[in-house]
Design an enzyme around this catalytic site. Sequence first.
Site, mmCIF file in Angstrom:
data_model
loop_
_atom_site.group_PDB
_atom_site.id
_atom_site.type_symbol
_atom_site.label_atom_id
_atom_site.label_comp_id
_atom_site.label_asym_id
_atom_site.label_seq_id
_atom_site.Cartn_x
_atom_site.Cartn_y
_atom_site.Cartn_z
ATOM 1 N N CYS A 121 37.885 46.329 7.956
ATOM 2 C CA CYS A 121 38.206 46.871 6.484
ATOM 3 C C CYS A 121 37.606 48.014 6.031
ATOM 4 O O CYS A 121 37.647 48.832 4.978
ATOM 5 C CB CYS A 121 37.952 45.630 5.502
ATOM 6 S SG CYS A 121 38.602 44.359 6.082
ATOM 7 N N HIS A 254 37.289 49.089 -1.389
ATOM 8 C CA HIS A 254 37.961 48.121 -0.427
ATOM 9 C C HIS A 254 38.524 47.149 -1.294
ATOM 10 O O HIS A 254 37.566 46.416 -2.075
ATOM 11 C CB HIS A 254 37.169 47.808 0.810
ATOM 12 C CG HIS A 254 37.811 46.537 1.518
ATOM 13 N ND1 HIS A 254 39.178 46.631 1.843
ATOM 14 C CD2 HIS A 254 37.468 45.179 1.882
ATOM 15 C CE1 HIS A 254 39.551 45.414 2.485
ATOM 16 N NE2 HIS A 254 38.373 44.618 2.612
ATOM 17 N N ASN A 284 44.455 41.614 0.435
ATOM 18 C CA ASN A 284 43.330 42.528 1.302
ATOM 19 C C ASN A 284 44.254 43.132 2.350
ATOM 20 O O ASN A 284 44.528 42.410 3.296
ATOM 21 C CB ASN A 284 42.295 41.577 1.732
ATOM 22 C CG ASN A 284 41.236 42.140 2.565
ATOM 23 O OD1 ASN A 284 41.417 43.261 3.008
ATOM 24 N ND2 ASN A 284 40.099 41.663 2.998
#
Length: 327
Positions: A121, A254, A284
Site C-alpha cells: 500500500c 492511503h 482499500n
Amino acid sequence: MKIFSKITGTGSYLPPKRVTNHDLTKQLAEQGVETSDEWIFTRSGISARHFAESDVSASDLAVHAALRAIEMSGLDKNQIDLIILATSTPDHLGGFPSTACIVQKKLGIAGCAAFDVQAVCSGFIYAVSVADAMIKAGNNKNVLVIGAEVFSRILDFNDRGTCVLFGDGAGAVVMSASNEPGVLATKLHADGNYSHILSVPGKAAGGVVEGSAFVYMDGPAVFKLAVSVLEKVAREVLEIANMTSADLDWLVPHQANIRIMQSTAKKLHLPLDKVIVTVDQHGNTSAASIPLALDCGVRDGRIKPGQTVLIEGVGGGFTWGAAVVKM
C-alpha cells in the site's frame, strides 16, 4: 539551473462492477459468512468497492489510468521516458515480465525503461520518490507513475476480516522535469520485523502454491502501527520541506480505513475537510488508493494548481512513506 519534478497530469480508473456492502453481504451469506453493511461501515468507513472481471488484469486498469494522466499532462505518450508501476497483484506469477513492461506494450511506447515497485500500500509513494530522484538527477524528463491493483484475486471470501476491505482500481500521475518546485520532499521507511502482520504467505514451488495465496492481516496490529507511523512520517517530511501542517492545503492519505485517516488528521491538527476521502466508495485499493484519491480531488476541482498536498501511505513489509507536493 536546478531541476525539479512536478506532477503535470493525473488519471484514474475503476472497473465498472461496483459492489456495495449490501451486495457483498448477500454474497457472503450464501457462503455461510455473516456480516452486515453496518458492521463493515462502522469499522472501516467503506460503503462500496469495485471488482474487476475475471479476464481483466492490473495492466488493463493501469493503461486506462495512464492514458488519462498523459492526456491531462499535454504530452504525447512517446515523450514518456520511464514507467514505474506499483502493484502487489502483478499480471504474472513471480512478477515477471513486470506489469510495467506489459503496460508499456499496451501503450505502444516501447523503448523507455519500465519496472515494477513492490511496497504494497506504500508502493505509490515509493514510486513517486524514485521518479523524483530520477528526474532531479537528470536521467529522465517525463515519468509515468502508476499504482494498479486487482486485490479481489487474492481475497479469501470466507474471511470477513479482509474480504470486505479491499477493491480493485488504478491511478496514475505524470511527473515531468520543471524549473518550478513540485515534489518538495519525500521520506521512506520499512521495518521487516512486522512482515508477519500483513502478507500473502503462500509461495510457488514445483508448479503449485505452498501455503495460502490469500491476504492475511492481523487487523488490530496493522491499525496500531499505521496510526503511529503515519503521523511520524508526515512530520518528518514536513520538516524536510521546512513546513508545518498549517502550510498544507490537502492531505491525501492511503485509503485503508476512515478511522486511521481521521486519527492522522487529528494528530496533525488538520480539519477533516482538508482530507481527500474516497475509501467509502473505493475500499482499500492498496498501491492505487493514493493516485485514485489524488485524481478525484484534482478533477472535481478541490485540489488546485499551486496548492500544497501531503500524500502518505503505509503497507505490508512493513513499509511507509510520505511526500509533500506543490501541484
